[in-house]
Write a protein that holds these residues in place. Sequence first.
Motif, short mmCIF file in Angstrom:
data_model
loop_
_atom_site.label_atom_id
_atom_site.label_comp_id
_atom_site.label_asym_id
_atom_site.label_seq_id
_atom_site.Cartn_x
_atom_site.Cartn_y
_atom_site.Cartn_z
N PRO A 173 19.21 37.30 14.29
CA PRO A 173 20.56 36.96 13.86
C PRO A 173 20.63 35.58 13.23
CG PRO A 173 20.38 36.73 16.24
CD PRO A 173 19.09 37.33 15.76
N ALA A 174 21.60 35.42 12.34
CA ALA A 174 21.91 34.10 11.78
C ALA A 174 23.13 33.51 12.47
CB ALA A 174 22.17 34.22 10.28
N GLY A 175 23.68 34.23 13.41
CA GLY A 175 24.82 33.75 14.18
C GLY A 175 25.32 34.84 15.10
N GLU A 176 25.78 34.44 16.27
CA GLU A 176 26.31 35.41 17.24
C GLU A 176 27.39 34.72 18.06
OE1 GLU A 176 24.64 38.82 20.31
OE2 GLU A 176 23.30 37.27 19.54
N MET A 177 28.45 35.45 18.37
CA MET A 177 29.61 34.85 19.03
C MET A 177 30.17 35.82 20.06
SD MET A 177 33.18 33.76 17.19
CE MET A 177 33.72 35.47 17.02
N ASN A 178 30.49 35.31 21.24
CA ASN A 178 31.22 36.04 22.26
C ASN A 178 32.39 35.16 22.70
OD1 ASN A 178 29.98 38.70 23.21
ND2 ASN A 178 28.18 37.37 23.07
N LYS A 179 33.54 35.37 22.12
CA LYS A 179 34.71 34.57 22.41
C LYS A 179 35.97 35.44 22.35
CE LYS A 179 32.75 30.48 20.08
NZ LYS A 179 32.91 29.55 18.92
N GLY A 180 36.90 35.16 23.26
CA GLY A 180 38.20 35.81 23.19
C GLY A 180 38.15 37.32 23.19
N GLY A 181 37.17 37.89 23.88
CA GLY A 181 37.06 39.35 23.89
C GLY A 181 36.43 39.92 22.63
N LEU A 182 35.90 39.08 21.76
CA LEU A 182 35.26 39.52 20.53
C LEU A 182 33.77 39.25 20.61
CD1 LEU A 182 37.73 38.05 17.86
CD2 LEU A 182 37.73 40.36 18.82
N HIS A 183 32.98 40.24 20.21
CA HIS A 183 31.52 40.05 20.08
C HIS A 183 31.17 40.27 18.63
CE1 HIS A 183 27.15 41.43 21.02
NE2 HIS A 183 27.21 40.17 20.61
N PHE A 184 30.64 39.22 18.00
CA PHE A 184 30.37 39.26 16.56
C PHE A 184 28.94 38.82 16.31
CE2 PHE A 184 30.12 37.16 12.43
CZ PHE A 184 30.68 38.11 11.59
N THR A 185 28.24 39.52 15.42
CA THR A 185 26.91 39.10 15.00
C THR A 185 26.83 39.09 13.47
OG1 THR A 185 26.01 41.37 15.01
CG2 THR A 185 25.78 40.06 17.03
N PHE A 186 25.97 38.22 12.97
CA PHE A 186 25.76 38.06 11.53
C PHE A 186 24.26 38.01 11.28
CE2 PHE A 186 25.32 34.51 8.22
CZ PHE A 186 25.35 35.39 7.14
N LYS A 187 23.79 38.86 10.38
CA LYS A 187 22.40 38.86 9.97
C LYS A 187 22.35 38.84 8.44
CE LYS A 187 20.64 41.28 14.07
NZ LYS A 187 19.74 42.34 14.58
N GLN A 188 21.22 38.34 7.90
CA GLN A 188 21.12 38.27 6.44
C GLN A 188 19.66 38.45 6.00
OE1 GLN A 188 22.60 34.43 5.12
NE2 GLN A 188 21.73 33.36 6.86
N ALA A 189 19.50 38.96 4.78
CA ALA A 189 18.18 39.23 4.21
C ALA A 189 18.28 39.17 2.69
CB ALA A 189 17.66 40.59 4.68
N HIS A 190 17.15 39.23 2.02
CA HIS A 190 17.16 39.22 0.56
C HIS A 190 15.90 39.89 0.04
CE1 HIS A 190 13.92 36.36 -0.73
NE2 HIS A 190 13.97 36.04 0.55
N ASP A 191 15.99 40.41 -1.16
CA ASP A 191 14.83 40.76 -1.94
C ASP A 191 15.00 40.14 -3.33
OD1 ASP A 191 16.51 42.44 -3.45
OD2 ASP A 191 15.90 44.24 -2.36
N GLU A 192 14.20 40.54 -4.29
CA GLU A 192 14.28 39.91 -5.59
C GLU A 192 15.53 40.30 -6.36
OE1 GLU A 192 11.80 37.52 -7.43
OE2 GLU A 192 12.42 37.27 -5.35
N ASN A 193 16.25 41.29 -5.87
CA ASN A 193 17.40 41.78 -6.62
C ASN A 193 18.73 41.54 -5.93
OD1 ASN A 193 15.73 43.28 -8.66
ND2 ASN A 193 15.08 44.34 -6.81
N THR A 194 18.70 41.29 -4.61
CA THR A 194 19.95 41.36 -3.86
C THR A 194 19.91 40.47 -2.63
OG1 THR A 194 20.08 43.70 -4.53
CG2 THR A 194 21.56 42.99 -2.78
N TYR A 195 21.08 39.92 -2.29
CA TYR A 195 21.31 39.30 -0.99
C TYR A 195 22.03 40.34 -0.13
CZ TYR A 195 23.75 36.52 2.57
OH TYR A 195 24.25 36.05 3.75
#
Length: 854
Positions: free
Chosen positions: A532-554
């Motif tokens: 993950p590039a970020g993860e959050m557990n607050k206020g009853g919310l569980h959120f995760t963020f991941k990221q990747a890339h190739d030569e054509n796309t983020y």
Amino acid sequence: MRIVKSFLVLCALLIGCAVSTGFAGDDSAPLSDPTRPVTRITRTSFTLQYFTQQPCETMVQVREGDIPMIAWRPEGKKTDFWTQPGVRVVRVAGRRQWHTVTVDGLKPGKRYFYRIYDPSTTPTPEERRWGAEPPWRREYAVSTQAPKGYKTIIHVPVKVLLMPNVVNVASAHDAGGAIAPRPQKLTPQELEIIRREYETASRFFWVNSGMRFWVDFQIFIDDRWQRWGPEPDNVDSFYKGWPVCRSYPGEDFRGPGGGEFTILDTKDIQRTNTQPVYEERPYPGQIEQAFPRRWNPRTGKWEFYGSGGGTFGVDGLPDGIPARSQFLGGGDTAWLVTHEFHHQMESFGAFSLANREDDRIVFNHPEPRYRRTNPDGTVSENTWNGAGRHGEHWQCMAYWDRTLTDAQWLRMYVGYTLTVRDADEDGVPDDDPRLPLDEKRFGSNPRKRSTDGRITDLRKVMLSTWAYSHLQFSLNKPPAQYIKPNPTSVDSDGDGLTDDSDPYPLYPWQPFIYAYRATVDGDDSEWKEVPPAGEMNKGGLHFTFKQAHDENTYYALFTVKGNWKRIYAVFDGEGKGVFSREGIQTIEVLNGDTLTVRSPWAPAPGLKWKSSRKADGTTVFEFSLPNRGEGIWFWTRGGREIGASIDVIAADDKAYSLYEPYHLFYAVMLEPNGRFPLPANAPAELSRESATRVLMPNDPALKFTGSGWKLEGGVLRHSGHEESVVYIDGLNALEFDLWAQIEAKQDGILGAFLPGTPHMNAGVDYIAFVGGYGNTITRFRLFGREEGDGEVMMTPGKHSLQLSRRGGEVWLLVDGKPILYAADPNPKQPVNRLAVIGGYGGDQVLYEIRIRVP
């Protein structure tokens, strides 16, 4: 008089920054600032440098004191400070234009006012108002460093008037005689929340000034029932006779702050006053905040007015008028206080420092430098840069305030000079409840300069900006969103990297964008092993963020579980900060029966997304942004930084930040290794039945350039090295399939060309070649840039080659199998010719051409 106005919208606004802690913050060693007017400050001296238009003697008047000569006094109380005992004149013999002078023999931890001798200069009217009396320039100030075991700080008292019980009385009465339910006064608990909002602002300024600048908000409360607007003729007895609120501007709302400015007399806070108030120790600043409410018959509730803020600078201080801010109570009070009082600070800087681009407190409406000639011939320009490598709102001010040196903070002309106990001289006061933060409350050791043994306690404090939260209504805020560093641990975030070497010591996620090709289908299973590039557990919310890339796309993935309302994300693809306006894209995801996605203020062209919902209620949101093409980002391989700032807003409108509020988390694209798997959405081989046209070698629709192609035995043959093109024109195609059956020793080449391209060849526009460079390389050449690597080469016998363009993608198929894929660098530009290119000794034989255009 200068007026600074700002506007606030508490949703999807323009605002994270990587901030530095590059100054000392303590008084254990002299302060050096070699390029500014005060070049050095010690416990017993300060050094000046300045230039005069004509050669003259170097001479400076100096006096110790806390009250500036421009402090307003009524008749009978005026004092000429420069004629009082104790005024010194420091001289350096000789005449010169460039002057340097050290004023020594001073007391530690005291403020000194000074005036420079310059008989060749005629002061401006403003300089005269601020103390210039020929042959002396205007008055400035500098504070010396504190004695050993102490720290010098600047104390700025600010009088704050809160008017919490203000009501639009007319809104409580309708034409039919109905009276709205009576409003309730703000409770002591709600007032305490507002007090804490001011404490938040004070702590923010304190920390981000390196604990040099203490903004002391002194709150006065006028808790009477007050009226906002006229009293109706049919007024109910409960509302009858209420005094008009001093902030009422004569209309329901006057932007940007909503109301009127007055001057607070702290000895009589109920008196509406617009005249100077005599104060022996003047307040440099003032804030008025009314909390007007109106009845909303649709919702059946009393609702607070929201507003932006308005600020007058400190220009009027010589006339007894402090810097003033005014705003209403229906928004984010902590933010309004911080933002609007920062405008006062900017004005303090203009009159305390040299008021030039490198010697100022930076204006917090960020813009880069620009100069533009408008269509009507007028010129617009911003000559002082205010946009750095930072995000919105809180992070903007944290970034720029940290660029001021300790010497600059100690040159403040307004406020008062104090020394506070700092036994270990680490820059953090020991135990002083007056101050916004000290060692006792932080949890560090007042007897150790470095509690964790690696970095000083002040540097540890400043790992965080102490920004409270995403902008939201004060009376509906979740707990603070700042991340408190751990003063006793060498590794605050527990990621195995010590705070002194960790690029993000408060975030346990590695700042990398992984080289990986995702399929944007709303299924997160393929992301399982991507960190993950970020993860959050607050206020009853569980959120995760991941990221990747190739030569054509983020690529990026959000997963969120809980009762959420929206996700707000800002991405910086150039690493220059949000307000550079370069490479900035925003995405807002709105929850509902189906998701709605929009770009609030910075478009995200080429955005593709898919979503799904799992059985446990988790929403999966997967999206991509293109490299080149219709997208605004472009990169090759790895090394490109992308910054992300992400907030999740719950259904109850409480907002939660993934990182520190508005902080941009910059991650670096890792270099790819090996070959990415092709996406799963490759086009099918073009059959005769699906083709728009099928052309045989003798078809009269085929056209040629050069003389290399010859019709022999029902096929087209090419011989020699010279390039020659067989093509179909008259097209206007954004999408197409070009299929050709070819035999060749090498260099099977297909191409597509834009209308503006005069000469077709294998080096321009859309080219796919199989077995080029002596049958060793298979690639795309897209507008001159080679992309991809295919393993299939030309072998003896017939082969089908297919070049396809659709949906922002370019594909090459050989014998019906996908071989190459690339992002379309120019997806909105139609092509008008499709071609097969012969030459390079390939001995190409063309048997059939098929095309498909919508």
